[in-house]
Design a protein around this motif. Structure first.
Motif, PDB file in Angstrom:
ATOM      1  N   UNK A  46      17.360  56.592  59.901  1.00 58.53           N
ATOM      2  CA  UNK A  46      17.331  55.294  59.675  1.00 58.53           C
ATOM      3  C   UNK A  46      17.319  54.264  60.674  1.00 58.53           C
ATOM      4  N   UNK A  47      16.410  54.264  61.586  1.00 57.85           N
ATOM      5  CA  UNK A  47      16.266  53.776  62.796  1.00 57.85           C
ATOM      6  C   UNK A  47      16.367  52.061  62.758  1.00 57.85           C
ATOM      7  N   UNK A  48      15.830  51.416  61.729  1.00 59.36           N
ATOM      8  CA  UNK A  48      15.878  50.174  61.358  1.00 59.36           C
ATOM      9  C   UNK A  48      17.147  49.674  61.247  1.00 59.36           C
ATOM     10  N   UNK A  49      18.102  50.572  60.800  1.00 58.17           N
ATOM     11  CA  UNK A  49      19.597  50.065  60.503  1.00 58.17           C
ATOM     12  C   UNK A  49      20.543  50.403  61.778  1.00 58.17           C
ATOM     13  N   UNK A  50      20.021  51.395  62.877  1.00 53.72           N
ATOM     14  CA  UNK A  50      21.054  51.532  63.907  1.00 53.72           C
ATOM     15  C   UNK A  50      20.759  50.802  65.187  1.00 53.72           C
ATOM     16  N   UNK A  51      21.486  50.642  66.162  1.00 48.77           N
ATOM     17  CA  UNK A  51      21.510  50.038  67.448  1.00 48.77           C
ATOM     18  C   UNK A  51      22.016  51.086  68.463  1.00 48.77           C
ATOM     19  N   UNK A  52      21.940  50.475  69.776  1.00 46.27           N
ATOM     20  CA  UNK A  52      22.277  51.450  70.913  1.00 46.27           C
ATOM     21  C   UNK A  52      21.392  52.697  70.904  1.00 46.27           C
ATOM     22  N   UNK A  53      21.690  53.932  71.366  1.00 44.22           N
ATOM     23  CA  UNK A  53      20.629  54.741  71.639  1.00 44.22           C
ATOM     24  C   UNK A  53      21.097  55.986  70.800  1.00 44.22           C
ATOM     25  N   UNK A  54      22.355  56.231  70.913  1.00 39.35           N
ATOM     26  CA  UNK A  54      22.769  57.768  69.989  1.00 39.35           C
ATOM     27  C   UNK A  54      22.448  57.547  68.792  1.00 39.35           C
ATOM     28  N   UNK A  55      22.084  58.956  68.154  1.00 41.23           N
ATOM     29  CA  UNK A  55      21.619  59.024  66.931  1.00 41.23           C
ATOM     30  C   UNK A  55      22.831  59.946  66.314  1.00 41.23           C
ATOM     31  N   UNK A  56      23.784  59.567  65.387  1.00 43.13           N
ATOM     32  CA  UNK A  56      24.806  60.363  64.619  1.00 43.13           C
ATOM     33  C   UNK A  56      24.282  61.634  64.149  1.00 43.13           C
ATOM     34  N   UNK A  57      24.820  62.798  64.216  1.00 43.86           N
ATOM     35  CA  UNK A  57      24.061  63.864  63.536  1.00 43.86           C
ATOM     36  C   UNK A  57      23.970  63.746  62.044  1.00 43.86           C
ATOM     37  N   UNK A  58      24.895  63.156  61.312  1.00 46.22           N
ATOM     38  CA  UNK A  58      24.927  63.005  60.054  1.00 46.22           C
ATOM     39  C   UNK A  58      23.802  62.076  59.483  1.00 46.22           C
ATOM     40  N   UNK A  59      22.981  61.393  60.374  1.00 48.21           N
ATOM     41  CA  UNK A  59      21.760  60.779  59.593  1.00 48.21           C
ATOM     42  C   UNK A  59      20.638  61.011  60.638  1.00 48.21           C
TER      43      UNK A  59
END
Lengths: 425, 425
Positions: free
Chosen positions: A90-103
Motif C-alpha cells: 500500500x505505497x499510497x499510505x506509506x512514507x520513508x523507504x522501509x516496507x514493513x513485512x506485514x504489508x
C-alpha cells in the motif's frame, strides 16, 4: 566517560538574539491555524479519557484499528478472490523507504509453503568441486551482510502498456517492497563448494522447495557479485510468504529471480531456458520477437501522495508532493516533478542521497494553487539514465509487452483534490 | 534507455580462469557437510507437499508460527502480568539493524491511548509570537524528513547495577528499538509559531495526550537541532503503543523524552522540573546527591548471538558472534569483542559504517574451539569515547543508580554452548 553536563543550559551560550541559524523553511501561515490563547484551550483535546490500555507484549503487535485499510489488498475488485498469488504494497499510505513485512508485496507461483528451519536444506551442486548440502544452522555460521534492497516484480506497472488502467499507486506500482535483508553472499557458498576451471559462460540455476520450483538461470557474474542467500528481512525472520526460512536476494533484478524457500543452486555451463524464462518473463516486441534476459529493473518513480488512493483533502496552500524512485542499475541521483503533464519540471528533494538498488523517497515542498494538475515524476540514476515517457517506451518496445514497464506515470489531480490515473500524449 | 543486453553472457568476458576476484572469505569445510551426489538426493527435502497456501492479502501479515517466541515478552516470570507498562525487543532473535514495530520495545506511563488522526491536535504555546494548534493534516503539509534512530529507555540494563541479574539480552538490553522515522522537524513548527528575542536559556516543555502527560523539559538547543514530530515508523503509521498518530523523536536522548501522543510543546524560560525529571530519570550517586539532565545515552553494545536466549547449538568450528552497538553522541566507529572477559580483544566487522544515533550491527567471524568463553563487546563512538567496564562505571557513579548503565556486558558461554549472564571482576 563522556561528560553529558556540557549540554546543560549553563553552557549553551550559542543561541543569542533571534532564531538565527535555524535551518529549514517554514511553509507560511497557511499550514496551521493560528489562534489566541483562549480559543486554544477549548480547541485542544483534554487529557485522555482516563487510563489507556496496557500492552500485551506476548503476541506480535499489529497496527491500530484506524489503519485497517493499509494492507496488501484494500479493494475487492482486483482479483476473483482476496486469497490469491499476488498482492500489493500500500505505497499510497506509506512514507520513508522501509516496507514493513506485514504489508510488503509478494508473489508466489504455487502457494506459500510452510517449512521449518529444522526441515530446511540448501543444495549446491553441478559444476562444483564438491557438492554440498547446507542446513539452516550451517548458513548461520558463514559471514553475513545487511543491505536494504528493493524487490520489484517484472510485471509491476504492466497493465499500463494498454493505457491508464488501475486507479491507484498501490495497484499500478505496488508490486515492490524495500527491506533490510541479512544473509550470506552466494559467492561464499559457491566458493565453499569450489569453483574451478574457466568461469566464462558459467551460470547458476536456482530453484525453490515449493511445487512450482520457480527455476531461473543467473549468469555467474551476478551470482558472484551481490546476490545474498537471505534469512532475515527488516531484522526478523522472513515471513512465510516471503520465503521462510531462506530466500535469494538478487539486487536490482526482477523479483521472479529472488527465489523463495531456496532449495538448490546448480552451477551449469549455460542457461537452462526454463519455463519461467521462456513462456514468461520475456518482453515481446512490436515485430513479435521476444527479448530475453532482461533482468535489470530500469530507473522508475511514482508519486504516492497525492494519488488516486491518497487525494488532497485540504484547500489551496502549502503541501508536500511525495513519492518513491529506484533503479536496478544503481543509486537514484535526481527526481523531477511536473505539475503540467511534463511541460515543465521542478527538481524534488531526496530525503537521503540515493543508495544502490534501494528505494529513494523524494519530496516536493510546494504550494497548491487549487487548480488541476497533471502530476508526473521522472527518475534519473547514476548511469545518467532518465526514466522515459510512455510514448518513448512504446516507440522502442511496442505494446505487446507485459513486463518491464518503467514509464512516467501521470495522475490527474482535480480541483476537488481527487486524483485519477490518466494518460497524456 | 539503458541497454540491459550488456549483461548477456556474450559480453561477460571478464571471468577468465579460476575464481579470481571473488571477495569474502570462506569459513572452511567445518561449516557445511560435504557429500557425494548420491547421498545428497536422500538428504535433501523433496519438493513441497503439493501446493502451498494462498496468501490472504486483506489482513495485515504476521510472522510464521515457528517464530511464535519472537515477541516483546517470551517469558512469564518477568512481571506479574504479561499486560504491563514495559516490554522488550527480542534482540537475541533479530539480525540487521531495523526493529519491526510489532516486536519493538515500548514503555508507557498510564496506558496506550487510542486517538484517531481526526481527533488529534498539537498545541505550540508559551513564549512564541503566535500560539498555534495543528491538526494531523496540518503536520502533513510541512516539509518532512526520514531518519533511522535508536530509542533507548534510560532504565535499559538498569538491573545490572546490582550485579548480573536477568538472564537474556532481551531483558538486560532489550529496552531499545531502531526504526526509520518520518516527521516534521520540531524547529519548523517552532519557527511557524515564531521564536523572537533571546533564545539563550529557553527550553521547551513537551507533553502527551495520555493521562500521565509525561511532561519533560528539553533545552532549546536540542529542540532546534534534530528533534522530529514524527508520524511514521518503518514506513507505516505509528502503532498505537508507539504513540499513534504522532510522537516526539529526540535522537540519541533517553526514551522518556520521546513523548508519545504528543499534545503540547510549550516554550519556557527554564526547565519545568516536572515529576518525570525530579522523582525519576535522575542518577543518584554514591554520596546520595543526584545528577539531573543526563539525557544523552552513552556508547554501549551487547552481544546478541550467542547469548543466554540464543545458545550455540553446534560443535566447535566456524561461527559468527554478533551484536549491536550505539551511541547517543553520534556514530559508532569501532566495536571490539573479547572471549576471555576483557583480557584480549579482537576488532569486529561493522555491517555498515556507523550512522549517527542509530544501531550498528557488528560481526566477529571466528572459530570456536569448543572451550568456555567470557564474551564481551565494547563500543567506541566518533567522540573517542570507549564503553566502560562495570567497575569503571561504579567507580564514578556508585551503585545507587537505576538509569544510564552502559557498562560492558559479559556472557559466560559454556562448553555445552549455553550462555549465562555473569559479572567479571
Amino acid at each position: 566517560m563522556a561528560d553529558t553536563s556540557d549540554l546543560t543550559p549553563s553552557r549553551r551560550a550559542f543561541l543569542k538574539g533571534t532564531a538565527a541559524g535555524i535551518a529549514g523553511a517554514a511553509m507560511g501561515a497557511g499550514a496551521a491555524r493560528a489562534a489566541g490563547p483562549d480559543p486554544l484551550i477549548t480547541d485542544i483535546q483534554p487529557f485522555a479519557q482516563g487510563l489507556g490500555d496496557g500492552v500485551d507484549a506476548t503476541p506480535y503487535g499489529l497496527p491500530i484499528k484506524f489503519e485497517d485499510d493499509v494492507v496488501r489488498r484494500n479493494v475487492e475488485w482486483l482479483t476473483a478472490d482476496t486469497i490469491s498469488s499476488i498482492n500489493f504494497t500500500p505505497i499510497h499510505a506509506l512514507d520513508g523507504t522501509i516496507t514493513p513485512q506485514g504489508c510488503a508485496f509478494e508473489r508466489h507461483h504455487s502457494g506459500a509453503i510452510e517449512m521449518s528451519k529444522g526441515e530446511y536444506r540448501l543444495m549446491i551442486n553441478g559444476l562444483v568441486d564438491k557438492p554440498l548440502v547446507f542446513t539452516y544452522e550451517d548458513l548461520e555460521r558463514f559471514p553475513r551482510e545487511n543491505h536494504v534492497y528493493f524487490c520489484e516484480c517484472a510485471a509491476n506497472t504492466g497493465m499500463e502498456w494498454a493505457g491508464a488502467q488501475l486507479n491507484g499507486a498501490q495497484f499500478t506500482h505496488g508490486m515492490i517492497h524495500n527491506m533490510e535483508y541479512t544473509g550470506v553472499p552466494l559467492r561464499t557458498l559457491l566458493q565453499e563448494a569450489g569453483l574451478s576451471g574457466d568461469l566464462e559462460g558459467k551460470w547458476v540455476f536456482v530453484e525453490g522447495h515449493d511445487a512450482s520450483s520457480n527455476g531461473r538461470s543467473i549468469p555467474m557474474e551476478k551470482a558472484l557479485d551481490d546476490v545474498l542467500v537471505a534469512f532475515k528481512a527488516n531484522g526478523e525472520a522472513l515471513r512465510k510468504e516471503h520465503g521462510y526460512p531462506v530466500r535469494l536476494v538478487v539486487p536490482g533484478w526482477e523479483g521472479n529471480l529472488w527465489v523463495k524457500w531456496l532449495r538448490r543452486v546448480e552451477v551449469t555451463d549455460g542457461p537452462v531456458e526454463s519455463r519461467e524464462e521462456t513462456s514468461k518473463y520475456t518482453d515481446t516486441l512490436a515485430d513479435g520477437t521476444s527479448r530475453k534476459w532482461t533482468w535489470v529493473m530500469d530507473a522508475k518513480s511514482v508519486i504516492t501522495q497525492p494519488s488516486p488512493q491518497a487525494p488532497i483533502t485540504h484547500g489551496p496552500g502549502p503541501m508536500v508532493i511525495s513519492g518513491l524512485a529506484w533503479s536496478g542499475h544503481g543509486a537514484i541521483t535526481r527526481v523531477d516533478v511536473s505539475k503540467d503533464g511534463g511541460k515543465t519540471w521542478e527538481t524534488a528533494r531526496l530525503a537521503k542521497p540515493g543508495e544502490k538498488m534501494a528505494l529513494t523517497r523524494f519530496y516536493l515542498d510546494t504550494v497548491w494553487d487549487g487548480e488541476e494538475m497533471l502530476l508526473q515524476a521522472r527518475a534519473m540514476d547514476e548511469t545518467g539514465y532518465v526514466q522515459p515517457t510512455k510514448a518513448q517506451l512504446r516507440e522502442v518496445r511496442g505494446e505487446n509487452s507485459i513486463y518491464h514497464n518503467n514509464c512516467i506515470q501521470t495522475w490527474h489531480v482535480k480541483t476537488s483534490g481527487e486524483a485519477e490515473n490518466v494518460e497524456v500524449s
